[in-house]
Scaffold this motif. Sequence first.
Motif, mmCIF file in Angstrom:
data_model
loop_
_atom_site.group_PDB
_atom_site.id
_atom_site.type_symbol
_atom_site.label_atom_id
_atom_site.label_comp_id
_atom_site.label_asym_id
_atom_site.label_seq_id
_atom_site.Cartn_x
_atom_site.Cartn_y
_atom_site.Cartn_z
ATOM 1 N N ARG A 50 21.369 36.303 4.319
ATOM 2 C CA ARG A 50 20.339 37.301 4.013
ATOM 3 C C ARG A 50 20.822 38.161 2.843
ATOM 4 O O ARG A 50 22.014 38.216 2.557
ATOM 5 N N ASP A 51 19.897 38.875 2.191
ATOM 6 C CA ASP A 51 20.263 39.691 1.032
ATOM 7 C C ASP A 51 21.345 40.713 1.367
ATOM 8 O O ASP A 51 22.185 41.039 0.537
ATOM 9 N N ASP A 52 21.300 41.211 2.592
ATOM 10 C CA ASP A 52 22.223 42.267 3.003
ATOM 11 C C ASP A 52 23.614 41.772 3.382
ATOM 12 O O ASP A 52 24.535 42.564 3.487
ATOM 13 N N ASP A 53 23.722 40.462 3.649
ATOM 14 C CA ASP A 53 25.028 39.929 4.030
ATOM 15 C C ASP A 53 25.951 39.951 2.815
ATOM 16 O O ASP A 53 25.513 39.734 1.693
ATOM 17 N N LEU A 54 27.210 40.195 3.103
ATOM 18 C CA LEU A 54 28.173 40.299 2.008
ATOM 19 C C LEU A 54 29.090 39.087 2.075
ATOM 20 O O LEU A 54 29.787 38.901 3.064
ATOM 21 N N VAL A 55 29.065 38.258 1.035
ATOM 22 C CA VAL A 55 29.874 37.040 1.082
ATOM 23 C C VAL A 55 30.872 37.017 -0.068
ATOM 24 O O VAL A 55 30.575 37.487 -1.162
ATOM 25 N N CYS A 71 34.608 34.597 3.302
ATOM 26 C CA CYS A 71 34.447 35.635 4.308
ATOM 27 C C CYS A 71 33.038 36.213 4.188
ATOM 28 O O CYS A 71 32.519 36.371 3.081
ATOM 29 N N VAL A 72 32.420 36.504 5.343
ATOM 30 C CA VAL A 72 31.073 37.084 5.321
ATOM 31 C C VAL A 72 31.021 38.297 6.242
ATOM 32 O O VAL A 72 31.575 38.268 7.350
ATOM 33 N N LEU A 73 30.379 39.363 5.766
ATOM 34 C CA LEU A 73 30.086 40.502 6.634
ATOM 35 C C LEU A 73 28.581 40.494 6.902
ATOM 36 O O LEU A 73 27.783 40.468 5.970
ATOM 37 N N PHE A 74 28.238 40.455 8.203
ATOM 38 C CA PHE A 74 26.820 40.453 8.593
ATOM 39 C C PHE A 74 26.461 41.809 9.185
ATOM 40 O O PHE A 74 26.860 42.102 10.323
ATOM 41 N N PRO A 75 25.676 42.637 8.477
ATOM 42 C CA PRO A 75 25.264 43.903 9.090
ATOM 43 C C PRO A 75 24.175 43.656 10.133
ATOM 44 O O PRO A 75 23.395 42.701 10.004
ATOM 45 N N ASP A 76 24.133 44.496 11.142
ATOM 46 C CA ASP A 76 23.054 44.500 12.145
ATOM 47 C C ASP A 76 22.945 43.208 12.949
ATOM 48 O O ASP A 76 21.849 42.851 13.374
ATOM 49 N N LEU A 77 24.049 42.505 13.137
ATOM 50 C CA LEU A 77 23.975 41.303 13.970
ATOM 51 C C LEU A 77 24.885 41.461 15.179
ATOM 52 O O LEU A 77 26.052 41.812 15.037
#
Length: 433
Positions: free
Chosen positions: A344-349, A358-364
């Motif tokens: 998603r646009d908000d995920d940080l990869v 590495c990925v950071l998934f907000p709100d999951l």
Amino acid sequence: MQNSFQDNAARTAMALPGRVLLIDNSRAYATIVSSAIADRLGIEVSVADSLASARQLVEQWGDQILLVLSGLVLPDADEASVVHYFTHRRIPLVVVTGVFDHATRERILAQPVIDYVLKDNPSSVDYLVWLVQRISRNRALTALVIDDSNFYRGLIGSLLKLYGFAVLEAADGEAGLELIKANPQLSLVICDFELPGISGIQVVRRIRGKYARDRLAVIGVSASESVRGPISAQFIKSGANDFLHKPFLPEELFCRVAQNVENLENIASLRHMATTDPLTGLRNRRSFFDTAQRRFQALGSQSRSLAVAMMDIDHFKKVNDGHGHDCGDAVLVGVSRLLAASLRDDDLVARFGGEEFCVLFPDLDESKARKICETLRNAIESTTITFGDAVIPVTISIGLCSDRRDSLHGMLTQADQALYRAKAAGRNRVMTA
Ligand code: GH3
Ligand code: MG
């Protein structure tokens, strides 16, 4: 995007469509200049040897003409008619001549012409290439002029338009600040000292409260003297990048503006290099940590959930060993594209290093994060990456942590341990911490 000013570099790095019109009756010089522009900038050049043939090209290309480089003595036109033809149509003109004559230079530069360049200078070709690049890049930039004098606002605005900028104008500081807020794509502000309402110095201070000097350039201008010390120093100490005393010659404005926007571009390009992995175009590890740390804190303070995943390509060494390093690179690029496209646009990869991502998934929460990771793992397994005739099967192992620890570092360590277990359990799987 955290700050739209960040976009400027990327936009300006691309030359906009457009072509240069070169009018010169020396075929040798025209060939040298046009091939230098075409080879170094990838910008097309149309060559004419008379005003009549130049006219035809102007009719053919119209708005696509970025800039005209023209001699003053043409077989069918004298100096006055050459300059009039282009300035009348507001087509940016650079006069390129073989003869230095002070009076001619002054006469030419008193008109709305960008520059007067001498051919006999050995660096003139380099300078012309730089000039074309500058004007081409300016066409992606917006500038704001804040001045209560109609005369100066109009003059500076029309010169900036001639240099390729899109121009906004404001007659006082508050109106200028409103325009800055509404136009986050701005690159340059030219601000007068004495303004009705808040002063130019206050305007600069308020700009700097939000936008750093390396994202938005501000040039102060003034005709006044001040009892508080030199206005140039007041402006620069308050955060302006530069200062110009009124009245100034257009040539001086052009140099200052060019230098300041070029500084922004250079810094943006260094910032891009420092934060981006050159092979895959993903964020690098350093950029991931900077951004992820801020996200971690912001999400925490709003009691929102987050998950982090560490991912590693399975048996990647075999790809290198069996098909060569270039093939390994192609696999890294392929996996990165899949990753970027499925998040998603908000995920940080980020590419963490080697074949590790590495990925950071907000709100999951855990189950949603796990589902996304499974989908991703499956997508990579079912995609075939080809390199030449070879079809390379690729799988990935993923370690996931959705249990918010005290620190981002703690979460990443847990995710890494889960990844290790995924490898030990046979690879091509998702393990949760
Ligand atoms: P595992 O399934 O346990 O992760 O095994 P692996 O072979 O994927 O892992 P290993 O750590 O043994 O090998 C990783 C290899 O990745 C070694 C290194 O040379 C290669 N590598 C690292 N960076 C790059 C790169 O940018 N391009 C290419 N082509 N190879 C790289
Ligand atoms: Mg590996």
